[in-house]
Design an enzyme around this catalytic site. Structure first.
Site, mmCIF file in Angstrom:
data_model
loop_
_atom_site.group_PDB
_atom_site.id
_atom_site.type_symbol
_atom_site.label_atom_id
_atom_site.label_comp_id
_atom_site.label_asym_id
_atom_site.label_seq_id
_atom_site.Cartn_x
_atom_site.Cartn_y
_atom_site.Cartn_z
ATOM 1 N N CYS A 151 14.732 97.614 2.485
ATOM 2 C CA CYS A 151 14.270 97.513 1.095
ATOM 3 C C CYS A 151 13.712 96.141 0.748
ATOM 4 C CB CYS A 151 15.406 97.828 0.134
ATOM 5 S SG CYS A 151 16.318 99.301 0.570
ATOM 6 N N GLY B 206 17.303 116.469 -0.121
ATOM 7 C CA GLY B 206 18.721 116.751 -0.366
ATOM 8 C C GLY B 206 19.658 115.984 0.536
ATOM 9 N N ARG C 169 23.963 115.537 -12.015
ATOM 10 C CA ARG C 169 24.712 115.866 -10.800
ATOM 11 C C ARG C 169 25.416 114.643 -10.175
ATOM 12 N NH1 ARG C 169 21.841 118.249 -5.304
ATOM 13 N NH2 ARG C 169 23.756 118.295 -4.079
ATOM 14 N N CYS D 168 20.711 106.826 -10.014
ATOM 15 C CA CYS D 168 20.187 106.447 -8.703
ATOM 16 C C CYS D 168 18.662 106.445 -8.773
ATOM 17 C CB CYS D 168 20.607 107.454 -7.639
ATOM 18 S SG CYS D 168 22.395 107.703 -7.542
#
Ligand code: ZN
Lengths: 148, 388
Positions: free
Chosen positions: B84, B121, B193, B204
């Protein structure tokens, strides 16, 4: 170009591991409790886990194995609902601080929401993931204290 | 790194951040071309070196991006990777080239496409050779551990964490390059979620694709190109994360603390003088901790700083004015460059609809990178920019 063809079946040496990892974890055959293996640098005395190929402090390459405490304090913990590809959720992991001033990252056995920061936990052995051949990989985990 | 001569930013470019069908090289070219044109550069030979940040799209990404711009052949193209932090590191390298006098004009690009390559996912994990990865580590979970400990020590709640998302999405409301933006309630954030307790999906950053680019050069080059508002690079710091396996305070962040301290010393600009910051808000908890790590407030005061509105319009320092990673998403090699691009636009009063008022004088950027066991982060890249 070689005329040799690859064998149709993968040779057995290509089988993925089912135990992680003998130099990290001892599971005695006599049934006595498992323990993690720390390594003390023979050059400068630094104790480390996991085992390093060289000591980062003095570049020493020889170590004495030191059995580590089986109990530690859970510094922080989380329940994972979206995990690594191929890992069944939920699973729990956290940082466990041992009296030897070492921090261990490990999964914890049990139900989500069942652990608190600063709780005492104990070393155990269990499945950490499934290997490429579809077999469970056994390694160290931590669990609630077993009542004496 | 001490700057041996003054370095300025001539022009910047960024693509919208979202899921793109266009691959990393197309995105990288879009951003590069925008930065080059904005710098009044009209032929490829004027650029003398290029650094290209990317983490997951393979080898020779820089040459792949730049060959169609006629930039292969006359100059070095160096590919930069540190997860990152790759983009921030690319900017650092370009700044270093100009600062040392090695070149007068350099290009930094960060580009990444995740969605064409990644399984949906699933969560980002460090390399499988890492012992923590073997034991199931994912980046969301490692930040969740920081959140859990912070909540344990300070009494902060998940609703407090959610305020970060609400704030950053509000900042991004009128930013055309942001992806997730506009009004969202604390309840919507908290009830989304659960990803890694206590982090919910809306806490997030999204897995996005995008690119950013920055052209840096000497003072003489700014005059030669006729740049109306050159932005001065007041400091550029890259550090690697200290490695040890002993307990550490994860409500702090050793590498962000030492990187910030080095940047303040180098630039002569203190934390209270910084008007805007784009930092590594990949997860809500990170932004909260970094208020303290960067010295915007004292240790343990981050929550109060947030609650008092000190990190939004009218406060001490507007944090994540573009909307941060929580609005942009985080194409990991691109973010560090895009942060610099976004700050330059703010300093130039070019953010129609989301301009910070009064127009900021000083901006800071921050990207950490890499889940490497025994370190808090493998890398950290920070920049200090000013209008004068
Ligand atoms: Zn040693």
């Amino acid at each position: 170009m070689s005329d040799e063809k690859k064998p149709a079946k993968q040779p057995k040496e290509d089988a993925d591991i089912t135990f992680y990892h003998p130099e990290l974890l001892e599971v005695p055959e006599d049934g006595s409790p498992p323990f993690l293996k720390g390594y003390r640098c023979m050059g400068c005395g630094q104790l480390d886990f996991p085992k390093l190929s060289t000591c980062p402090t003095c570049w020493g390459e020889q170590f004495d194995m030191v059995p580590l405490s089986r109990r530690g304090k859970l510094y922080s913990v989380t329940d994972i609902y979206i995990g690594q590809a191929g890992m069944e959720t939920p699973y729990i992991f956290g940082y466990i601080d041992l009296p030897e001033d070492l921090r261990i990252f490990a999964q914890l056995e049990g139900e989500p929401q069942s652990y608190q920061c600063d709780e005492e936990v104990e070393l155990t052995v269990g499945t950490i993931r499934i290997n490429r051949d579809g077999l469970p990989i056994t390694s160290y985990k931590f669990s609630k204290l077993v009542p004496a | 790194m001490k700057l041996l001569r003054d370095v300025f930013i001539a022009g910047v470019g960024e693509t919208p951040f979202r899921r793109h069908k266009a691959d990393f090289d197309v995105l990288g070219r879009m951003a590069a071309l925008e930065a080059l044109r904005q710098s009044n550069i009209d032929r490829p030979q004027m650029i003398q070196s290029a650094y290209v940040g990317n983490a997951t799209n393979g080898t020779v990404v820089g040459q792949t991006i730049l060959k169609q711009l006629g930039m292969c052949g006359h100059m070095p193209i160096i590919n930069v990777e540190s997860a990152c932090s790759a983009g921030g590191m690319a900017v650092h390298c370009a700044v270093k080239d100009v600062s040392t006098g090695l070149v007068d004009l350099a290009l930094a690009v960060g580009a990444e496409n995740h969605s064409l390559y990644m399984q949906r996912g699933t969560a980002f994990a460090p390399a499988m050779s890492d012992i923590e990865t073997m034991h199931g580590a994912v980046m969301t979970g490692k930040y969740a551990l920081r959140a859990k400990r912070y909540m344990h020590e300070t009494g902060a709640t998940v609703e407090d964490l959610a305020m970060i998302t609400v704030k950053n999405r509000r900042h991004a409301k009128h930013n055309p390059n942001a992806w997730f933006k506009g009004d969202i309630s604390i309840e919507e954030v908290v009830n989304s979620r659960l990803v890694a307790d206590p982090l919910t999906l809306q806490q997030c950053c999204g897995i996005a694709d995008g690119a950013g680019a920055v052209v840096v050069g000497s003072r003489e080059m700014m005059d030669k190109l006729g740049i109306a508002q050159p932005i001065r690079v007041r400091g550029s710091v890259v550090q690697s994360g200290p490695y040890h396996n002993q307990p550490r305070d994860i409500t702090g962040d050793d590498i962000t603390e030492s990187c910030s301290a080095a940047l303040y010393e180098l630039s002569g600009i203190g934390p209270k003088e910084v008007d805007i910051i784009e930092l590594h808000d990949a997860f809500t908890i990170a932004e909260l901790l970094y208020y303290e790590c960067m010295g915007l407030c004292g240790k343990g005061e981050g929550l109060q700083f947030l609650r008092d509105g000190q990190s939004t319009y009218g406060g001490q320092c507007v944090v994540s004015p573009r909307g941060g990673m929580l609005s942009y998403g985080h194409p990991i090699g691109a973010s560090g460059v895009a942060q610099v691009a976004a700050c330059v636009k703010q300093l130039r009063n070019q953010c129609d609809g989301y301009q910070v008022e009064p127009v900021p004088r000083v901006a800071m950027t921050h990207v950490t990178g890499g889940g490497l066991s025994g370190t808090e982060h493998a890398a950290c890249s920070m920049h200090m920019l000013s209008r004068d």
